[in-house]
Motif scaffolding. Sequence first.
Motif, PDB file in Angstrom:
ATOM      1  N   GLU A  38       0.856  -1.200   0.000  1.00  0.00           N
ATOM      2  CA  GLU A  38       0.000   0.000   0.000  1.00  0.00           C
ATOM      3  C   GLU A  38       0.884   1.240   0.000  1.00  0.00           C
ATOM      4  O   GLU A  38       0.840   2.048   0.913  1.00  0.00           O
ATOM      5  CB  GLU A  38      -0.909   0.012   1.237  1.00  0.00           C
ATOM      6  CG  GLU A  38      -1.683  -1.255   1.471  1.00  0.00           C
ATOM      7  CD  GLU A  38      -2.910  -1.386   0.579  1.00  0.00           C
ATOM      8  OE1 GLU A  38      -3.279  -0.397  -0.075  1.00  0.00           O
ATOM      9  OE2 GLU A  38      -3.480  -2.496   0.538  1.00  0.00           O
ATOM     10  N   PHE A 225       1.177  -4.632  -9.917  1.00  0.00           N
ATOM     11  CA  PHE A 225       0.240  -5.500  -9.183  1.00  0.00           C
ATOM     12  C   PHE A 225      -0.602  -6.289 -10.183  1.00  0.00           C
ATOM     13  O   PHE A 225      -0.641  -5.987 -11.376  1.00  0.00           O
ATOM     14  CB  PHE A 225      -0.653  -4.642  -8.272  1.00  0.00           C
ATOM     15  CG  PHE A 225       0.100  -4.013  -7.127  1.00  0.00           C
ATOM     16  CD1 PHE A 225       0.187  -4.656  -5.908  1.00  0.00           C
ATOM     17  CD2 PHE A 225       0.740  -2.788  -7.277  1.00  0.00           C
ATOM     18  CE1 PHE A 225       0.900  -4.087  -4.851  1.00  0.00           C
ATOM     19  CE2 PHE A 225       1.448  -2.204  -6.233  1.00  0.00           C
ATOM     20  CZ  PHE A 225       1.530  -2.864  -5.013  1.00  0.00           C
ATOM     21  N   PRO A 247      -5.396   2.273 -11.718  1.00  0.00           N
ATOM     22  CA  PRO A 247      -5.889   2.627 -13.052  1.00  0.00           C
ATOM     23  C   PRO A 247      -7.344   2.300 -13.322  1.00  0.00           C
ATOM     24  O   PRO A 247      -7.845   2.584 -14.414  1.00  0.00           O
ATOM     25  CB  PRO A 247      -4.976   1.782 -13.957  1.00  0.00           C
ATOM     26  CG  PRO A 247      -4.703   0.556 -13.146  1.00  0.00           C
ATOM     27  CD  PRO A 247      -4.708   0.974 -11.699  1.00  0.00           C
ATOM     28  N   GLU A 248      -8.027   1.686 -12.350  1.00  0.00           N
ATOM     29  CA  GLU A 248      -9.399   1.231 -12.602  1.00  0.00           C
ATOM     30  C   GLU A 248     -10.329   2.411 -12.909  1.00  0.00           C
ATOM     31  O   GLU A 248     -10.325   3.421 -12.189  1.00  0.00           O
ATOM     32  CB  GLU A 248      -9.956   0.465 -11.389  1.00  0.00           C
ATOM     33  CG  GLU A 248      -9.333  -0.914 -11.194  1.00  0.00           C
ATOM     34  CD  GLU A 248      -8.288  -0.930 -10.076  1.00  0.00           C
ATOM     35  OE1 GLU A 248      -7.541   0.072  -9.941  1.00  0.00           O
ATOM     36  OE2 GLU A 248      -8.226  -1.937  -9.342  1.00  0.00           O
ATOM     37  N   SER A 255      -0.523   9.161  -7.961  1.00  0.00           N
ATOM     38  CA  SER A 255       0.164  10.149  -7.128  1.00  0.00           C
ATOM     39  C   SER A 255       1.645  10.162  -7.477  1.00  0.00           C
ATOM     40  O   SER A 255       2.208   9.132  -7.886  1.00  0.00           O
ATOM     41  CB  SER A 255      -0.020   9.825  -5.643  1.00  0.00           C
ATOM     42  OG  SER A 255       0.629   8.607  -5.320  1.00  0.00           O
TER      43      SER A 255
HETATM   44  C1  LIG Z   1      -0.517   0.778  -6.701  1.00  0.00           C
HETATM   45  S1  LIG Z   1      -1.364  -0.061  -5.517  1.00  0.00           S
HETATM   46  C2  LIG Z   1      -1.142   0.771  -4.008  1.00  0.00           C
HETATM   47  C3  LIG Z   1      -0.822   2.245  -4.078  1.00  0.00           C
HETATM   48  C4  LIG Z   1      -1.952   3.224  -3.782  1.00  0.00           C
HETATM   49  N1  LIG Z   1      -2.938   3.215  -4.805  1.00  0.00           N
HETATM   50  C5  LIG Z   1      -1.487   4.649  -3.609  1.00  0.00           C
HETATM   51  O1  LIG Z   1      -2.070   5.543  -4.186  1.00  0.00           O
HETATM   52  O2  LIG Z   1      -0.561   4.900  -2.894  1.00  0.00           O
HETATM   53  C6  LIG Z   1      -3.045   0.204  -5.926  1.00  0.00           C
HETATM   54  C7  LIG Z   1      -3.455  -0.483  -7.204  1.00  0.00           C
HETATM   55  O3  LIG Z   1      -2.986  -1.812  -7.206  1.00  0.00           O
HETATM   56  C8  LIG Z   1      -4.088  -2.731  -7.305  1.00  0.00           C
HETATM   57  N2  LIG Z   1      -3.766  -3.915  -6.493  1.00  0.00           N
HETATM   58  C9  LIG Z   1      -3.808  -5.198  -6.939  1.00  0.00           C
HETATM   59  N3  LIG Z   1      -3.422  -6.042  -5.971  1.00  0.00           N
HETATM   60  C10 LIG Z   1      -3.116  -5.299  -4.886  1.00  0.00           C
HETATM   61  C11 LIG Z   1      -2.654  -5.593  -3.569  1.00  0.00           C
HETATM   62  N4  LIG Z   1      -2.439  -6.845  -3.169  1.00  0.00           N
HETATM   63  N5  LIG Z   1      -2.462  -4.582  -2.712  1.00  0.00           N
HETATM   64  C12 LIG Z   1      -2.678  -3.301  -3.087  1.00  0.00           C
HETATM   65  N6  LIG Z   1      -3.094  -2.954  -4.324  1.00  0.00           N
HETATM   66  C13 LIG Z   1      -3.324  -3.929  -5.214  1.00  0.00           C
HETATM   67  C14 LIG Z   1      -5.306  -1.957  -6.868  1.00  0.00           C
HETATM   68  O4  LIG Z   1      -6.491  -2.489  -7.480  1.00  0.00           O
HETATM   69  C15 LIG Z   1      -4.964  -0.561  -7.400  1.00  0.00           C
HETATM   70  O5  LIG Z   1      -5.244  -0.458  -8.773  1.00  0.00           O
END
Ligand SMILES: C[S@@+](CC[C@H](N)C(=O)[O-])C[C@H]1O[C@@H](n2cnc3c(N)ncnc32)[C@H](O)[C@@H]1O
Length: 340
Positions: A38, A225, A247-248, A255
């Motif tokens: 995260e 991911f 990206p959804e 960011s």
């Molecule tokens: C890049 S990650 C975490 C970073 C977070 N979005 C941020 O703004 O700091 C978020 C994205 O990864 C995807 N994702 C897939 N598997 C994940 C996982 N196990 N943990 C966190 N994000 C995951 C989510 O659906 C989302 O599109």
Amino acid sequence: MGLRRLDFSELKQVLDAVQCSVVSAIGNAHFDAYVLSESSLFVYPKKMIIKTCGTTQLLKSVPCLLSHADDLGLAVTRCRYTRGSFIFPKAQPFPHTSFREEVMYLEDILPAHLCFRKACIMPPTCCTSSSSSSSSSSSSKPPGHSHSWHVYSASHAPEESEESSSSSSLFTVEICMTELDRGLARGFFRRRGDGRSGDAVGSEMTAATGIGRIDKDAIVCDYAFDPCGYSMNTVHGARYSTIHVTPEEGYSYASFECVGSLHNRKDLEQSLQRVVSIFRPATISVAVSTDVDGDAADRVAARVAAALKPMGPWTGNGARVEDFPAGGTVTFQTFTHRRK
Ligand SMILES: C[S@@+](CC[C@H](N)C(=O)[O-])C[C@H]1O[C@@H](n2cnc3c(N)ncnc32)[C@H](O)[C@@H]1O
């Protein structure tokens, strides 16, 4: 080595409190950079930066961190917490149920010697009248819910020797982008069942999307991911940068955060322009933290607006500037793209 002396199990305790884990890591002579499930963690000898998202409990890391710092014989001199508005505020667990709750939590656990404290919410500049230290223009379309900036700062009294000219020329910029261009956002989806590692696909995304060209001299640690989403950190000397992409469609978000020198156009204007061209978002918020005074902060805000000007029809421009006692200055601006 200061905080870098914390071993992995101690860092894991901090991350367990937040409810996230390490997926990839790099480091150099100056600091360590971890990509998390995260977001990101950066560990310098005298500073730690944790960035998280979703329903993590970021502030729950603070008691654990303070205890580890104490064990190392280090006294905390500054704590800064910043965030945008939650996209799903009702989903947030304690202490993130409201900004007031977050501030009360920090006020309770931070040591008394951090006596210069201030909390404020900086609203989207297009939706408010000018503050005393800002200028703002009106817009017909306010940016969405994710564009108020929340800042809490607690510092001890600065000593003369700490205010070196090199630290006062540094800035940290935090850019939040929503409603990413759909075609560009597709670059952060993996091919179904490709069976490849997150690191390998992450490196391809870095190259294909242009992220690798933001700072060509930096060392990159990237992760894709499954089935979509991307995170990266860079290390470049003592400076970090980080990008996270959700990206959804419907809640797309990216960011970017980096450290740079106010004397270098490449660090601020060029990075901003490159990042915006990679995602082409509908809304952007830009928060710049510096140790400069209000007038110089106004000039930083003007540079941000000027850098975006050649990049399309942005509206809602304006800046809000807040001073934090013994904690520097934050400028906050929001921009909406007129095509959207
Ligand atoms: C890049 S990650 C975490 C970073 C977070 N979005 C941020 O703004 O700091 C978020 C994205 O990864 C995807 N994702 C897939 N598997 C994940 C996982 N196990 N943990 C966190 N994000 C995951 C989510 O659906 C989302 O599109």
